[in-house]
Design an enzyme around this catalytic site. Structure first.
Site, PDB file in Angstrom:
ATOM      1  N   GLU A 284      -8.899  14.304   6.264  1.00 15.42           N
ATOM      2  CA  GLU A 284      -8.868  14.112   4.940  1.00 15.42           C
ATOM      3  C   GLU A 284      -8.076  12.899   4.713  1.00 15.42           C
ATOM      4  OE1 GLU A 284      -7.506  17.968   3.316  1.00 15.42           O
ATOM      5  OE2 GLU A 284      -9.225  18.768   3.759  1.00 15.42           O
ATOM      6  N   HIS A 303     -10.402  18.553  -1.696  1.00 12.13           N
ATOM      7  CA  HIS A 303      -9.394  19.487  -1.582  1.00 12.13           C
ATOM      8  C   HIS A 303      -8.613  19.710  -2.853  1.00 12.13           C
ATOM      9  CE1 HIS A 303      -6.926  21.059   1.753  1.00 12.13           C
ATOM     10  NE2 HIS A 303      -6.715  22.165   0.845  1.00 12.13           N
TER      11      HIS A 303
END
Length: 561
Positions: A284, A303
């Protein structure tokens, strides 16, 4: 006291000697964004160092100056971080649920408690899962993009209904069960797979627990909520996708690593499954060459599971309170790497924790040599239900902190004992009466001892009890005694004859040592006696030698608590 959104005072941990409290004022390092309400809670009791965007090297340089560290998901709390802390770091707080960015094994080894915020973002994560479910079923994200680009293509974005479809909730914890509740409200049939979830919990929300392969073959939609562990890593791979219906759609708001990205991209591209909605990723943010970014049948969010105003505020307060609770030396209900002892049990055990630790310290100081075996015996009215984990940890703490430089607490007690090859045995014997524990004893195989009178049946034996909330030493070897467990204590075995108390008192008086108490226990009149003398300050070796030299004194030893 700090207060949350509801105005209620924050829930504190139950008091007890779970680990030694750090002395304030504490310094707490916050290297990632934390909501202001949480920072306000921290600042009431600690110095807060907000230092965003630290590199791993900068984090290691700062952590030795900190008592606690609070992170989100981006900061990796590795073994190197714990090593760099040099023993000062006592608490790591994770502002969220998952702790796969924290090296729990290293934290345990270094006696650092790890806490999280498991409840504040539960609803937010569940709502985001449902939002992705709806978006995926009706092609909302794709239709939105088309319209933004000037298009109007209704036929291209025909979706599927959710009513009467089967949703498989994979991982039936807090978030998974909330998703199941909401999916039932949408008219879906819900099945769940979780090898650790009781069937009663699933049944309570109208879900049915099934095996992994049955879930793969049956479901129309999959909502993933399992933690990332060695057993769940890449659980959803080419083989798993091949067992799903071609119309299956998968939603992941758990952890990116539970899905093999390359296999998912392949399954979506060749029609093995119909679609995916992802809020979490292996890396990420995902790199530009991640094949999932180029697919039209994928909905992606960065997220956002916990990204609501309410959840962010709640998580910040929850983790702040958990960190402060742990720094005070109190048990925290959200501790990850310490055994969970219910608060009502903690309150009941509290008077006995000091007793067990003190008994272990006494027994250890009576051993002349190494210790590789310790037995703890409990006389209890509830032998079948006594939760002794905290007492066991305090016994280990009493033994090892008396003989090593290790810092021992509830987090690392069993690990440290195992690493040192020390076997700890517990025995729970039934006793009459209403008290939780009528007495506790610590036994160590004698081998060689500094005080032979403490040996009974080949073991050094010390026994104690709690009277009116105060711990007492009640037996040494075969001798009954009655001694409060504090300060320094001189133990003397002697011939039971007149003048012994006065003689020892004179020796101590000449050395300027004040006696706080003195008790005598004996086997029989005129035979043998055990004198226990409490002193306000440690006795010099020369004074102890003078006591040992008295004609009727057979042995003497000084114990420090």
């Amino acid at each position: 006291a700090a207060r949350g959104r509801s105005g209620a005072a924050p829930r504190r941990g139950a008091r007890g000697a779970c680990w030694a409290a750090s002395k304030g004022p504490w310094t707490i390092l916050v290297p990632e964004k934390l909501g202001d309400p949480g920072l306000d809670v921290l600042r009431e009791e600690a110095n807060v160092d907000v230092a965003l965007g630290l590199s791993p090297e900068e984090l290691c340089a700062k952590v030795s100056l900190c008592d606690a560290l609070i992170v989100r998901s981006a900061t990796k709390v590795t073994r190197e971080v714990f090593e760099a802390a040099k023993g000062r770091l006592k608490v790591v707080g994770r502002a969220g649920v998952g702790v796969d960015n924290v090296d729990l094994k290293a934290a345990t080894e270094y006696g650092c408690v790890v806490v999280n915020a498991p409840t504040a973002n539960t609803i937010a994560a569940a709502e985001h899962g449902i939002a992705l479910l709806c978006s995926l079923s009706r092609n909302i994200a794709q239709a939105h993009t088309t319209m933004k680009n000037g298009g109007w293509d209704r036929s291209k974005f025909v979706g599927v209904s959710l009513v009467d479809k089967t949703l498989a909730v994979m991982g039936f914890g807090k978030v998974g069960s909330e998703v199941a509740r909401r999916a039932r409200g949408l008219g879906m049939h819900v099945i769940a797979h979780d090898p650790y979830a009781p069937a009663e919990r699933a049944k309570a929300v109208g879900a049915e627990l099934v095996g992994f392969d049955e879930a793969l073959a049956t479901a129309d939609f999959f909502s993933l909520h399992m933690p990332l562990t060695p057993s769940t890593e890449n659980m959803f791979n080419r083989e798993a996708f091949a067992k799903m219906k071609p119309s299956a759609r998968i939603i992941n708001v758990a952890r990116g690593g539970v899905i093999n990205d390359a296999d998912l991209a392949e399954a979506l591209a060749d029609g093995t499954i119909a679609g995916a909605a992802l809020d979490v990723f292996n890396v990420e943010p995902p790199p530009a060459d991640n094949p999932l970014l180029a697919l039209d049948n994928v909905v992606l969010t960065p997220h956002l599971g916990a990204s609501t105003v309410e959840a962010q505020e709640g998580v910040a307060i929850e983790v702040a309170e958990a960190v402060l609770t742990s720094l005070r030396g109190e048990m925290c209900s959200s501790s990850i790497n310490a055994p969970m002892v219910p608060s009502e049990v903690l309150e009941e055990l509290q008077p006995y924790t000091a007793l067990v630790e003190a008994l272990a310290k006494i027994a250890t100081q009576l051993v002349d040599g190494g210790i590789d075996n310790v037995k703890i015996s409990y006389e209890t009215a509830r032998p079948d239900s006594l939760d002794s984990r905290l007492l066991r940890a305090m016994a280990i703490k009493g033994v090892l902190e008396s003989t090593t430089s290790s810092f021992i607490n509830l987090v690392n007690a069993d690990y440290t004992a195992e690493q040192r090859g020390m076997k700890v045995t517990e025995v729970k014997n039934s006793s009459s009466g209403g008290s939780l524990l009528s007495k506790v004893s610590i036994s160590i195989p004698s081998g060689s001892t500094r005080f032979g009178s403490a040996v009974k049946g080949g073991e050094i034996l010390v026994q104690g009890a709690v009277k009116d909330g105060v711990p007492y030493l009640t037996r040494i070897g075969a001798f009954d005694v009655d001694v409060t467990l504090e300060g320094s204590i001189i133990l003397c075995r002697q011939v039971d004859q007149p003048g012994m108390i006065g003689g020892v008192g004179n020796v101590l008086g000449e050395q300027g040592v004040n006696i706080s108490f003195m008790t005598v226990g004996r086997t029989a009149p005129g035979v043998e006696a055990m004198m226990c003398i409490g002193v306000d300050s440690p006795v010099s070796s020369s004074a102890l030698a003078d006591i040992k030299a008295m004609a009727a004194i057979e042995e003497a030893v000084q114990i420090s608590l």
